[in-house]
Design a protein around this motif. Structure first.
Motif, PDB file in Angstrom:
ATOM      1  N   HIS A  30      38.128  36.797  45.858  1.00  0.00           N
ATOM      2  CA  HIS A  30      37.967  35.346  45.927  1.00  0.00           C
ATOM      3  C   HIS A  30      38.970  34.726  46.897  1.00  0.00           C
ATOM      4  CE1 HIS A  30      35.076  35.424  42.708  1.00  0.00           C
ATOM      5  NE2 HIS A  30      35.931  36.083  41.919  1.00  0.00           N
ATOM      6  N   GLU A  31      40.179  35.235  46.912  1.00  0.00           N
ATOM      7  CA  GLU A  31      41.210  34.701  47.805  1.00  0.00           C
ATOM      8  C   GLU A  31      40.953  35.072  49.260  1.00  0.00           C
ATOM      9  OE1 GLU A  31      44.961  34.808  44.682  1.00  0.00           O
ATOM     10  OE2 GLU A  31      44.624  36.493  46.039  1.00  0.00           O
ATOM     11  N   SER A  32      40.420  36.260  49.483  1.00  0.00           N
ATOM     12  CA  SER A  32      40.218  36.708  50.856  1.00  0.00           C
ATOM     13  C   SER A  32      38.842  36.359  51.410  1.00  0.00           C
ATOM     14  CB  SER A  32      40.428  38.221  50.950  1.00  0.00           C
ATOM     15  OG  SER A  32      39.443  38.891  50.193  1.00  0.00           O
ATOM     16  N   GLY A  33      37.914  35.937  50.530  1.00  0.00           N
ATOM     17  CA  GLY A  33      36.591  35.542  50.978  1.00  0.00           C
ATOM     18  C   GLY A  33      35.634  36.701  51.217  1.00  0.00           C
ATOM     19  N   GLU A  34      35.992  37.894  50.767  1.00  0.00           N
ATOM     20  CA  GLU A  34      35.117  39.051  50.948  1.00  0.00           C
ATOM     21  C   GLU A  34      34.125  39.157  49.799  1.00  0.00           C
ATOM     22  OE1 GLU A  34      36.753  42.737  52.067  1.00  0.00           O
ATOM     23  OE2 GLU A  34      38.412  41.832  53.169  1.00  0.00           O
ATOM     24  N   LYS A  35      32.992  39.806  50.085  1.00  0.00           N
ATOM     25  CA  LYS A  35      31.948  39.958  49.089  1.00  0.00           C
ATOM     26  C   LYS A  35      32.329  41.062  48.104  1.00  0.00           C
ATOM     27  CE  LYS A  35      27.020  40.442  48.635  1.00  0.00           C
ATOM     28  NZ  LYS A  35      25.737  40.582  49.293  1.00  0.00           N
ATOM     29  N   MET A  36      32.044  40.814  46.821  1.00  0.00           N
ATOM     30  CA  MET A  36      32.367  41.786  45.784  1.00  0.00           C
ATOM     31  C   MET A  36      31.264  42.832  45.660  1.00  0.00           C
ATOM     32  SD  MET A  36      33.984  39.413  42.791  1.00  0.00           S
ATOM     33  CE  MET A  36      34.109  40.791  41.691  1.00  0.00           C
ATOM     34  N   VAL A  37      31.642  44.016  45.240  1.00  0.00           N
ATOM     35  CA  VAL A  37      30.699  45.100  44.975  1.00  0.00           C
ATOM     36  C   VAL A  37      30.199  44.934  43.543  1.00  0.00           C
ATOM     37  CG1 VAL A  37      30.470  47.610  44.826  1.00  0.00           C
ATOM     38  CG2 VAL A  37      31.976  46.598  46.542  1.00  0.00           C
ATOM     39  N   ARG A  38      28.944  45.261  43.299  1.00  0.00           N
ATOM     40  CA  ARG A  38      28.374  45.115  41.961  1.00  0.00           C
ATOM     41  C   ARG A  38      29.180  45.937  40.952  1.00  0.00           C
ATOM     42  NH1 ARG A  38      22.838  47.364  39.728  1.00  0.00           N
ATOM     43  NH2 ARG A  38      22.769  46.164  37.802  1.00  0.00           N
TER      44      ARG A  38
END
Length: 92
Positions: A30-38
C-alpha cells in the motif's frame, strides 16, 4: 568474563539489535503502490533486504556490546550507580 558468557551476551545484544533494525526502511504494498499477489498479507514487505538487515544488526550489536564490555572492564557504571530504590541498603 568467561568466553561462553561473552558469546551469550553478544547473542542477546544481536537479537535485540535485530528487533530494532528490522522495521527500518520497510514498505508494504500500500505504501509503495505495487499490486498485491492473491493471498498475500496486507503488511507483507515489498523491499525486504536480508543482507542489509544482517549487516546493520551486526554493526549495531557489535557497537553496543563493545560499550557494554568496556564498561564491564572499567567499572564506569555499576549496580550501585543505577540502584534508585536502595535495595542493597534494605538488605543489610
Amino acid at each position: 568474563m568467561e568466553p561462553t558468557s561473552v558469546i551469550a551476551i553478544y547473542v542477546l545484544f544481536w537479537v535485540m539489535a535485530a528487533f530494532i533494525v528490522l522495521p527500518i526502511g520497510i514498505r508494504n504494498h500500500h505504501e509503495s503502490g505495487e499490486k498485491m499477489v492473491r493471498g498475500q498479507a496486507d503488511g507483507a514487505p515489498v523491499n525486504f533486504r536480508p543482507l542489509r538487515v544482517l549487516l546493520l544488526t551486526t554493526l549495531l550489536a557489535t557497537a553496543a556490546f563493545g560499550l557494554f564490555y568496556v564498561n564491564y572492564a572499567n567499572g564506569w557504571i555499576t549496580l550501585d550507580d543505577i540502584d534508585f530504590f536502595n535495595s542493597r541498603e534494605r538488605m543489610r
